[in-house]
Every structure is written in C-alpha cells, then in structure tokens.
Design a protein around this motif. Structure first.
Motif, PDB file in Angstrom:
ATOM      1  N   GLN A  81       0.782  -1.290   0.047  1.00 48.25           N
ATOM      2  CA  GLN A  81       0.022  -0.011   0.184  1.00 48.25           C
ATOM      3  C   GLN A  81       0.774   1.162  -0.150  1.00 48.25           C
ATOM      4  OE1 GLN A  81      -3.419   0.011   2.569  1.00 48.25           O
ATOM      5  NE2 GLN A  81      -3.155   2.028   3.270  1.00 48.25           N
ATOM      6  N   ASP A  93       0.093   5.226   0.944  1.00 48.53           N
ATOM      7  CA  ASP A  93      -0.627   6.147   1.376  1.00 48.53           C
ATOM      8  C   ASP A  93      -0.330   7.737   1.100  1.00 48.53           C
ATOM      9  OD1 ASP A  93      -1.755   4.247   3.062  1.00 48.53           O
ATOM     10  OD2 ASP A  93      -0.361   4.254   4.577  1.00 48.53           O
ATOM     11  N   ARG A 149      -8.489  12.309  -6.481  1.00 51.99           N
ATOM     12  CA  ARG A 149      -9.522  11.419  -6.641  1.00 51.99           C
ATOM     13  C   ARG A 149      -9.735  11.498  -8.093  1.00 51.99           C
ATOM     14  NH1 ARG A 149     -14.137  11.151  -8.278  1.00 51.99           N
ATOM     15  NH2 ARG A 149     -14.441  13.197  -8.271  1.00 51.99           N
ATOM     16  N   ILE A 170     -11.050   7.559  -9.271  1.00 48.11           N
ATOM     17  CA  ILE A 170     -11.898   7.148  -8.149  1.00 48.11           C
ATOM     18  C   ILE A 170     -13.362   7.556  -8.297  1.00 48.11           C
ATOM     19  CG2 ILE A 170     -12.195   6.507  -5.655  1.00 48.11           C
ATOM     20  CD1 ILE A 170      -8.897   7.022  -5.358  1.00 48.11           C
ATOM     21  N   GLN A 222     -11.736  10.228   2.373  1.00 50.00           N
ATOM     22  CA  GLN A 222     -10.764   9.079   2.193  1.00 50.00           C
ATOM     23  C   GLN A 222     -11.405   8.042   0.981  1.00 50.00           C
ATOM     24  OE1 GLN A 222      -9.818   5.914   5.443  1.00 50.00           O
ATOM     25  NE2 GLN A 222      -7.717   7.188   5.366  1.00 50.00           N
ATOM     26  N   ARG A 264      -9.865   4.615  -1.577  1.00 50.23           N
ATOM     27  CA  ARG A 264      -8.503   3.571  -2.193  1.00 50.23           C
ATOM     28  C   ARG A 264      -9.083   3.145  -3.660  1.00 50.23           C
ATOM     29  NH1 ARG A 264     -10.137   1.702   3.209  1.00 50.23           N
ATOM     30  NH2 ARG A 264      -8.365   1.941   4.671  1.00 50.23           N
ATOM     31  N   THR A 265      -7.857   2.930  -4.039  1.00 44.75           N
ATOM     32  CA  THR A 265      -7.726   2.340  -5.583  1.00 44.75           C
ATOM     33  C   THR A 265      -6.760   1.426  -5.602  1.00 44.75           C
ATOM     34  OG1 THR A 265      -8.164   2.961  -7.860  1.00 44.75           O
ATOM     35  CG2 THR A 265      -6.679   4.202  -6.540  1.00 44.75           C
ATOM     36  N   THR A 277      -2.476  -1.304  -3.373  1.00 44.37           N
ATOM     37  CA  THR A 277      -3.381  -0.257  -2.884  1.00 44.37           C
ATOM     38  C   THR A 277      -2.825   1.333  -2.724  1.00 44.37           C
ATOM     39  OG1 THR A 277      -4.612  -1.862  -1.893  1.00 44.37           O
ATOM     40  CG2 THR A 277      -5.186   0.313  -0.855  1.00 44.37           C
ATOM     41  N   VAL A 278      -3.567   2.232  -3.356  1.00 40.52           N
ATOM     42  CA  VAL A 278      -3.259   3.435  -3.063  1.00 40.52           C
ATOM     43  C   VAL A 278      -4.512   4.088  -2.245  1.00 40.52           C
ATOM     44  CG1 VAL A 278      -3.028   5.781  -4.119  1.00 40.52           C
ATOM     45  CG2 VAL A 278      -1.878   3.680  -5.150  1.00 40.52           C
ATOM     46  N   GLU A 279      -4.115   4.654  -1.051  1.00 38.72           N
ATOM     47  CA  GLU A 279      -5.247   5.228  -0.576  1.00 38.72           C
ATOM     48  C   GLU A 279      -4.828   6.632  -0.231  1.00 38.72           C
ATOM     49  OE1 GLU A 279      -6.863   3.405   3.509  1.00 38.72           O
ATOM     50  OE2 GLU A 279      -5.348   5.275   4.309  1.00 38.72           O
ATOM     51  N   THR A 289      -5.951  10.449   1.516  1.00 39.23           N
ATOM     52  CA  THR A 289      -6.817  11.058   2.531  1.00 39.23           C
ATOM     53  C   THR A 289      -6.598  12.500   2.537  1.00 39.23           C
ATOM     54  OG1 THR A 289      -6.415   9.268   3.900  1.00 39.23           O
ATOM     55  CG2 THR A 289      -7.205  10.895   5.250  1.00 39.23           C
TER      56      THR A 289
END
Length: 110
Positions: free
Chosen positions: A39, A41, A55, A60, A78, A80-81, A87-89, A91
């Motif tokens: 992941q 972040d 986004r 997303i 927040q 995720r994709t 995973t890229v999150e 926020t």
C-alpha cells in the motif's frame, strides 16, 4: 525474518510511477510502511480541493469516498484504489465551507 527496505520496493515503485504519470497533481505527503508493504498512503493537508484533484486523477468514483465531518467544520475524505497491483489510499483534510457539502470540497484558509 526481518523486513528490509527491499521488501518495500513495489510500494516505492508505485510512488515513483505516480510521480511520473500524475506529476500534475498537487504535492502530497506520500508514505510507504514496512507493515503494509502492498500500500501507498497519500495525505493532503492543504485543502479538500487537492483531495478532489487526486480522486479525479486516479479515477476514483465519488461514491467510493468515505468521510467524517466534525462539529467545528473540519473533515476528512478518504478513498482507495488499485494502481499497478497495489492499494493507493488517499486522505484529505480540511474545513468545509459554511453551507457546503461533502461533494463540494473547498480550500482551507491559511
């Protein structure tokens, strides 16, 4: 077995690829960890509009965004994709304008 920096290589490669392919997006705090090696972040602290740019840039769906609104008007968004198999999150943190809505992020005041 002890985790090494090499174990984070895939996440570091994703972060580098994001910089190459999405370099037009607002600057962000980008983090990888030894705990969640699959992941990346991304935190945006300057405005909710920066979150919205990320986004949209990562494709997303707006309905996939989680959010919380606090009594003082502060909120976080927040989502995720998947990107290159990891995973890229993202926020975002900021203040919601009076009369605004979750779907209409605004820039924070300095």
């Amino acid at each position: 077995m002890k985790t090494t920096l090499a174990d984070q290589q895939a996440a570091l490669d994703v972060a580098a690829s994001l910089a190459r392919t999405h370099g037009h997006l607002p600057a962000a705090h980008i983090r990888t960890t030894a705990i969640f090696r699959d992941q990346v972040d991304i935190s945006l602290h300057d405005s909710l509009a920066d979150f919205e740019a990320w986004r949209e840039g990562l494709g997303i769906d707006p309905t996939a965004v989680d959010h919380a609104l606090y009594a003082d008007g502060q909120m976080y968004l927040q989502a995720r994709t998947a990107f290159l198999g990891l995973t890229v999150e993202i926020t975002g943190y900021g203040k919601l304008a009076l009369g605004g809505s979750v779907c209409a992020p605004v820039a924070s005041s300095p």
